[in-house]
Design a protein around this motif. Sequence first.
Motif, PDB file in Angstrom:
ATOM      1  N   ASP A  31       0.761  -1.174   0.014  1.00 30.30           N
ATOM      2  CA  ASP A  31      -0.122   0.092  -0.090  1.00 30.30           C
ATOM      3  C   ASP A  31       0.939   1.203   0.033  1.00 30.30           C
ATOM      4  O   ASP A  31       0.525   2.292   0.379  1.00 30.30           O
ATOM      5  N   THR A  32       2.109   1.081  -0.210  1.00 38.40           N
ATOM      6  CA  THR A  32       3.094   2.327  -0.291  1.00 38.40           C
ATOM      7  C   THR A  32       3.317   2.612  -1.805  1.00 38.40           C
ATOM      8  O   THR A  32       3.125   1.789  -2.771  1.00 38.40           O
ATOM      9  N   ASP A  33       4.247   3.509  -2.101  1.00 36.19           N
ATOM     10  CA  ASP A  33       4.572   3.732  -3.464  1.00 36.19           C
ATOM     11  C   ASP A  33       5.871   2.991  -3.914  1.00 36.19           C
ATOM     12  O   ASP A  33       6.232   3.328  -5.147  1.00 36.19           O
ATOM     13  N   TRP A  34       6.520   2.347  -3.022  1.00 32.80           N
ATOM     14  CA  TRP A  34       7.806   1.706  -3.279  1.00 32.80           C
ATOM     15  C   TRP A  34       7.715   0.601  -4.309  1.00 32.80           C
ATOM     16  O   TRP A  34       8.568   0.776  -5.096  1.00 32.80           O
ATOM     17  N   PRO A  35       6.791  -0.155  -4.343  1.00 31.23           N
ATOM     18  CA  PRO A  35       6.711  -1.263  -5.254  1.00 31.23           C
ATOM     19  C   PRO A  35       6.516  -0.735  -6.614  1.00 31.23           C
ATOM     20  O   PRO A  35       7.406  -1.052  -7.493  1.00 31.23           O
ATOM     21  N   SER A  36       5.862   0.375  -6.933  1.00 33.30           N
ATOM     22  CA  SER A  36       5.889   1.018  -8.138  1.00 33.30           C
ATOM     23  C   SER A  36       7.060   1.721  -8.569  1.00 33.30           C
ATOM     24  O   SER A  36       7.488   1.588  -9.550  1.00 33.30           O
ATOM     25  N   PHE A  37       7.874   2.266  -7.634  1.00 34.70           N
ATOM     26  CA  PHE A  37       8.954   2.865  -7.729  1.00 34.70           C
ATOM     27  C   PHE A  37      10.014   2.036  -8.067  1.00 34.70           C
ATOM     28  O   PHE A  37      10.806   2.378  -9.142  1.00 34.70           O
ATOM     29  N   LEU A  38      10.185   0.981  -7.422  1.00 36.63           N
ATOM     30  CA  LEU A  38      11.179   0.039  -7.865  1.00 36.63           C
ATOM     31  C   LEU A  38      11.064  -0.615  -9.325  1.00 36.63           C
ATOM     32  O   LEU A  38      12.051  -0.958  -9.767  1.00 36.63           O
ATOM     33  N   CYS A  39       9.896  -0.903  -9.550  1.00 34.31           N
ATOM     34  CA  CYS A  39       9.477  -1.436 -10.867  1.00 34.31           C
ATOM     35  C   CYS A  39       9.848  -0.590 -12.020  1.00 34.31           C
ATOM     36  O   CYS A  39      10.639  -1.008 -12.965  1.00 34.31           O
ATOM     37  N   GLU A  40       9.520   0.793 -11.714  1.00 34.82           N
ATOM     38  CA  GLU A  40       9.914   1.789 -12.734  1.00 34.82           C
ATOM     39  C   GLU A  40      11.452   2.024 -12.822  1.00 34.82           C
ATOM     40  O   GLU A  40      11.827   2.314 -13.912  1.00 34.82           O
ATOM     41  N   ALA A  41      11.857   1.922 -11.653  1.00 29.82           N
ATOM     42  CA  ALA A  41      13.506   2.239 -11.692  1.00 29.82           C
ATOM     43  C   ALA A  41      14.160   1.117 -12.325  1.00 29.82           C
ATOM     44  O   ALA A  41      15.072   1.359 -13.351  1.00 29.82           O
ATOM     45  N   ALA A  42      13.638  -0.275 -12.193  1.00 33.88           N
ATOM     46  CA  ALA A  42      14.290  -1.238 -12.942  1.00 33.88           C
ATOM     47  C   ALA A  42      14.060  -1.431 -14.430  1.00 33.88           C
ATOM     48  O   ALA A  42      14.952  -1.465 -15.446  1.00 33.88           O
ATOM     49  N   ILE A  43      12.820  -0.757 -14.706  1.00 31.81           N
ATOM     50  CA  ILE A  43      12.511  -0.733 -16.244  1.00 31.81           C
ATOM     51  C   ILE A  43      13.347   0.371 -16.885  1.00 31.81           C
ATOM     52  O   ILE A  43      14.041   0.212 -17.983  1.00 31.81           O
ATOM     53  N   ASN A  44      13.749   1.358 -16.264  1.00 29.54           N
ATOM     54  CA  ASN A  44      14.397   2.590 -16.628  1.00 29.54           C
ATOM     55  C   ASN A  44      15.974   2.433 -16.564  1.00 29.54           C
ATOM     56  O   ASN A  44      16.804   3.164 -16.718  1.00 29.54           O
ATOM     57  N   GLY A  45      16.502   1.335 -16.287  1.00 28.60           N
ATOM     58  CA  GLY A  45      17.755   0.702 -16.346  1.00 28.60           C
ATOM     59  C   GLY A  45      18.531   0.949 -14.973  1.00 28.60           C
ATOM     60  O   GLY A  45      19.807   0.778 -14.879  1.00 28.60           O
ATOM     61  N   ARG A  46      17.805   1.365 -13.933  1.00 28.37           N
ATOM     62  CA  ARG A  46      18.437   1.481 -12.571  1.00 28.37           C
ATOM     63  C   ARG A  46      18.763   0.226 -12.038  1.00 28.37           C
ATOM     64  O   ARG A  46      17.913  -0.558 -11.898  1.00 28.37           O
ATOM     65  N   THR A  47      19.938   0.033 -11.204  1.00 25.84           N
ATOM     66  CA  THR A  47      20.117  -1.158 -10.565  1.00 25.84           C
ATOM     67  C   THR A  47      19.242  -1.294  -9.440  1.00 25.84           C
ATOM     68  O   THR A  47      19.403  -0.408  -8.380  1.00 25.84           O
ATOM     69  N   VAL A  48      18.338  -2.435  -9.208  1.00 28.05           N
ATOM     70  CA  VAL A  48      17.719  -2.610  -8.128  1.00 28.05           C
ATOM     71  C   VAL A  48      18.042  -4.231  -7.516  1.00 28.05           C
ATOM     72  O   VAL A  48      17.900  -4.929  -8.445  1.00 28.05           O
ATOM     73  N   LEU A  49      18.377  -4.128  -6.427  1.00 22.21           N
ATOM     74  CA  LEU A  49      18.876  -5.510  -5.878  1.00 22.21           C
ATOM     75  C   LEU A  49      18.351  -5.679  -4.480  1.00 22.21           C
ATOM     76  O   LEU A  49      18.174  -4.909  -3.738  1.00 22.21           O
ATOM     77  N   THR A  50      18.083  -7.056  -4.302  1.00 23.45           N
ATOM     78  CA  THR A  50      17.776  -7.570  -3.000  1.00 23.45           C
ATOM     79  C   THR A  50      19.195  -7.562  -2.037  1.00 23.45           C
ATOM     80  O   THR A  50      20.295  -7.757  -2.843  1.00 23.45           O
ATOM     81  N   PRO A  51      19.139  -7.656  -0.537  1.00 23.66           N
ATOM     82  CA  PRO A  51      20.315  -7.712   0.126  1.00 23.66           C
ATOM     83  C   PRO A  51      21.090  -9.054  -0.360  1.00 23.66           C
ATOM     84  O   PRO A  51      22.283  -8.990  -0.266  1.00 23.66           O
ATOM     85  N   ASP A  52      20.439 -10.066  -0.620  1.00 27.90           N
ATOM     86  CA  ASP A  52      21.043 -11.493  -1.090  1.00 27.90           C
ATOM     87  C   ASP A  52      21.690 -11.184  -2.338  1.00 27.90           C
ATOM     88  O   ASP A  52      22.886 -11.830  -2.573  1.00 27.90           O
ATOM     89  N   GLN A  53      21.302 -10.481  -3.213  1.00 27.53           N
ATOM     90  CA  GLN A  53      21.878 -10.597  -4.557  1.00 27.53           C
ATOM     91  C   GLN A  53      23.162  -9.727  -4.407  1.00 27.53           C
ATOM     92  O   GLN A  53      23.929  -9.899  -5.201  1.00 27.53           O
ATOM     93  N   LEU A  54      22.939  -8.365  -3.617  1.00 26.81           N
ATOM     94  CA  LEU A  54      24.149  -7.522  -3.658  1.00 26.81           C
ATOM     95  C   LEU A  54      25.396  -8.611  -2.803  1.00 26.81           C
ATOM     96  O   LEU A  54      26.480  -8.453  -3.257  1.00 26.81           O
ATOM     97  N   MET A  55      24.867  -9.412  -2.040  1.00 27.31           N
ATOM     98  CA  MET A  55      26.010 -10.077  -1.093  1.00 27.31           C
ATOM     99  C   MET A  55      26.580 -11.008  -1.992  1.00 27.31           C
ATOM    100  O   MET A  55      27.614 -11.313  -2.126  1.00 27.31           O
ATOM    101  N   GLU A  56      25.788 -11.668  -3.228  1.00 24.74           N
ATOM    102  CA  GLU A  56      26.313 -12.477  -4.108  1.00 24.74           C
ATOM    103  C   GLU A  56      27.134 -12.120  -5.081  1.00 24.74           C
ATOM    104  O   GLU A  56      28.278 -12.506  -5.201  1.00 24.74           O
ATOM    105  N   THR A  57      26.672 -10.866  -5.286  1.00 29.38           N
ATOM    106  CA  THR A  57      27.787 -10.148  -6.694  1.00 29.38           C
ATOM    107  C   THR A  57      28.943  -9.463  -5.992  1.00 29.38           C
ATOM    108  O   THR A  57      29.834  -9.345  -6.710  1.00 29.38           O
ATOM    109  N   SER A  58      28.707  -8.897  -4.777  1.00 25.74           N
ATOM    110  CA  SER A  58      30.017  -8.126  -4.260  1.00 25.74           C
ATOM    111  C   SER A  58      30.817  -8.906  -3.477  1.00 25.74           C
ATOM    112  O   SER A  58      32.264  -8.658  -3.471  1.00 25.74           O
ATOM    113  N   ALA A  59      30.358  -9.755  -2.655  1.00 29.28           N
ATOM    114  CA  ALA A  59      31.247 -10.456  -1.549  1.00 29.28           C
ATOM    115  C   ALA A  59      31.636 -12.134  -2.125  1.00 29.28           C
ATOM    116  O   ALA A  59      32.346 -12.837  -1.516  1.00 29.28           O
TER     117      ALA A  59
END
Length: 451
Positions: free
Chosen positions: A205-233
């Motif tokens: 019920d917040t604006d965050w789900p829509s924002f994250l979806c649009e950010a990913a569509i427009n090429g902005r990197t959107v990661l979960t904590p587990d994905q960032l841990m995997e790619t960085s560490a």
Amino acid sequence: MTQPHPNLPHSLGFSHTDTRSLDQMQGSGLLQTAAAVLERMRAQLSGGLIVAIALPAVILRLLFPEGVYAIDVLISFGAALASLIAGFTIFRKLSAYGTSCHGLISIASFTASFASVAAALWLLNLLPSPVFLSISWALTVVWFWFVSAATAYRRPGIYIVPPGTDLRKLAAVPNATWINVKEVSEAAGFGNIPVVSDTGAITADTDWPSFLCEAAINGRTVLTPDQLMETSAGRLRISGGYAQDIARSPGQDAIYPRAKRYVDVLTSLVALVLLCPVMLLLAVIIRMESPGPAIFRQKRMGYRGREFTVYKFRSMRAARETGDALSRDMTQTDDDRITPIGRIIRKVRIDELPQIINILKGEMSWIGPRPETVNLSRHYERNIPHYRYRHMVRPGITGWAQVRQGHVVSVEDVSTKLEYDFFYVKHLSLWLDILIAVLTVRVVLTGHGAK
């Protein structure tokens, strides 16, 4: 103004108008611009052509003003170009795993490519100028060392963190700075800085789900904590869907795991022949130094959860019977059971050489998760979820956890080691094995992680 996370020193609070502080964190504009240019493959290859061909040609002309034969120049140019392309391919593949060993990867990649091309031309009786190739190799190594260091500087590790994201999951991400925001408008004001969001903690019920979806569509990197841990560490936490991912990773029909077994057999046969005199001499020294057999045997848990006997050169005195079985199975830092010669062979890892026999028998591989004792494995299986997934591949003499973490010295360290092992199981490939082999050279030369 948003507030910094209370438990992590690199967590910062900013409003979306606080751009001066953000610029300071990202570094000077000139350096950032230069590093951004070097991230492009075209710029890297263009620079490579200059240092691999153009500069050596100028240097060769200065060294030999009387000139060289045109055919030698053409062969040398072709050899340098082929070496550059092959080495660049290797360099890109090995750099994808996010280690900080820029110089070592550059040296390994281009030494392999230049040596292979030179050997091929020698077999064809086409002899390039050794001076030209030597200069080309040296300048190429230095150039790509600089490229990898510059692009690492370009990635300052700044991430936007929406509400609900638990930063304690990301404590192992190196050199990271977290910008905590509360509102979507704040996140939007930070341009294309990556967003790390625990989507399960964001309410619909917040604006965050829509924002994250649009950010990913427009090429902005959107990661979960587990994905960032995997790619960085280079570590993989197994939970929920990740368990299914790793279960499918090293499929039994995959080509590489099957080919790897044939390579293991061939290389272990060659190694056994070449190293047999050294191993016999070492066995004699161990027997003379302290009572007991030269070869230590121990039951370990291996491929597909099967028990097997592992062979090692004995580096300890007779095991003490004090303490519980788990403590006796785990070597401690500066363990008083280690003999003087044992300390040396453990530091450079040659105590593992008898495991060549285990490789020939199909119980181990050169590269894979280190096998644990049966007692420790059963203990971990009872207390660590999904532990048995590490048995999906053959255990190895060296592995991803060994070159990134070193030996563990306590039961608590095992969870971190297991995350490295899960990463290896999921990403099992020729390139990852090559990278581990390269980093193992560093371990042998420096003793990194030895006890």
